[in-house]
Design a protein around this motif. Structure first.
Motif, short mmCIF file in Angstrom:
data_model
loop_
_atom_site.label_atom_id
_atom_site.label_comp_id
_atom_site.label_asym_id
_atom_site.label_seq_id
_atom_site.Cartn_x
_atom_site.Cartn_y
_atom_site.Cartn_z
N THR A 1 0.86 -1.18 0.00
CA THR A 1 0.00 0.00 0.00
C THR A 1 0.90 1.23 0.00
OG1 THR A 1 -0.13 0.17 2.41
CG2 THR A 1 -1.75 -1.26 1.33
N GLU A 2 0.29 2.40 -0.05
CA GLU A 2 1.12 3.61 -0.02
C GLU A 2 1.68 3.87 1.37
OE1 GLU A 2 -2.10 7.15 0.45
OE2 GLU A 2 -1.99 6.20 -1.51
N ASN A 3 1.13 3.21 2.41
CA ASN A 3 1.61 3.41 3.78
C ASN A 3 2.55 2.33 4.27
OD1 ASN A 3 -0.05 5.65 3.85
ND2 ASN A 3 -1.71 4.58 4.87
N SER A 4 2.41 1.10 3.73
CA SER A 4 3.21 -0.01 4.27
C SER A 4 3.31 -1.15 3.27
CB SER A 4 2.59 -0.52 5.57
OG SER A 4 1.32 -1.09 5.31
N ASP A 5 4.24 -2.05 3.56
CA ASP A 5 4.39 -3.30 2.82
C ASP A 5 4.30 -4.45 3.81
OD1 ASP A 5 4.87 -1.90 0.49
OD2 ASP A 5 7.04 -2.10 0.61
N LYS B 1 6.04 2.82 5.59
CA LYS B 1 6.66 3.76 4.67
C LYS B 1 6.46 5.21 5.11
CE LYS B 1 5.69 0.97 0.58
NZ LYS B 1 4.93 0.96 -0.67
N ILE B 2 5.59 5.42 6.10
CA ILE B 2 5.28 6.78 6.55
C ILE B 2 5.50 6.88 8.05
CG2 ILE B 2 3.55 7.14 4.75
CD1 ILE B 2 1.43 6.64 6.98
N ALA B 3 5.50 8.10 8.56
CA ALA B 3 5.61 8.32 10.00
C ALA B 3 4.32 7.85 10.66
CB ALA B 3 5.87 9.78 10.30
N ASP B 4 4.43 6.88 11.54
CA ASP B 4 3.27 6.31 12.23
C ASP B 4 3.68 6.03 13.68
OD1 ASP B 4 0.99 5.01 13.05
OD2 ASP B 4 1.23 3.29 11.72
N GLY C 1 13.16 3.69 12.67
CA GLY C 1 12.56 4.66 13.57
C GLY C 1 11.08 4.78 13.30
N SER C 2 10.44 5.75 13.94
CA SER C 2 8.98 5.88 13.83
C SER C 2 8.52 6.24 12.42
CB SER C 2 8.48 6.94 14.82
OG SER C 2 9.05 8.20 14.52
#
Length: 166
Positions: free
Chosen positions: A54-58, A80-83, A113-114
């Motif tokens: 997805t655009e946020n994670s794999d 893939k994003i700050a979460d 990291g985050s």
């Protein structure tokens, strides 16, 4: 001052300085590689993979199958994003797994990291602490990890509805 003590101190300083220079010149050897861990499959076993990007994670599931039954499942989640919330959950799960609080699950720990973390978890569907995993189901679900006692690859594949499987 005693000459022997002075000589010993000079020798110690030279040795420690040499070790410091050697360490400084080779500090790149201590860095972790960004290569993803890929489990080695026994020759008599087969491996199958399911992925969700997805655009946020794999998320990647790797199954080791022997005699038509799943013997090991490797789950990899990479953000893939700050979460911050996802990172805190991943940190909690990694700590519990690596300290042995969840029997039957293994993990090399949390990496990154985050803003770009990854968590890998390995388990055998027949042998893990089902009660503790059920308590942590919301946390695992947040990281797209389905840990279940399903021993058939085809049935497990059905549980991974949005994933692309081999």
């Amino acid at each position: 001052m005693n000459t022997k003590v002075v000589i010993i101190w000079i020798f110690a300083i030279v040795i420690l300085a040499g070790m410091g220079v050697f360490g400084y010149l080779n500090q790149d050897l201590l860095l972790l590689e960004n290569n993803e861990y890929v489990p080695i499959v026994a020759p008599e076993a087969t491996a199958k993979t399911c992925t969700l990007k997805t655009e946020n994670s794999d998320s990647i599931y790797r199954f080791t199958i022997k005699n038509e039954e799943i013997t090991a499942v490797w789950i990899s989640y990479a953000s893939k994003i700050a979460d911050i919330e996802g990172y805190e959950i991943a940190n909690k799960l990694a700590t519990e797994v690596t300290t042995g609080q969840i029997k039957g699950l293994a993990s090399p720990g949390l990496q990154g990291g985050s803003s770009d973390f990854s968590l890998n978890v390995q388990f055998n569907p027949k042998d893990y602490d089902k009660a503790r995993v059920e308590e942590l189901t919301p946390e695992f679900t947040k990281l797209s990890m389905i840990i279940d006692t399903i021993s058939s690859y085809d049935i497990y594949k059905q549980a991974l509805t949005d994933y692309v499987c081999e």
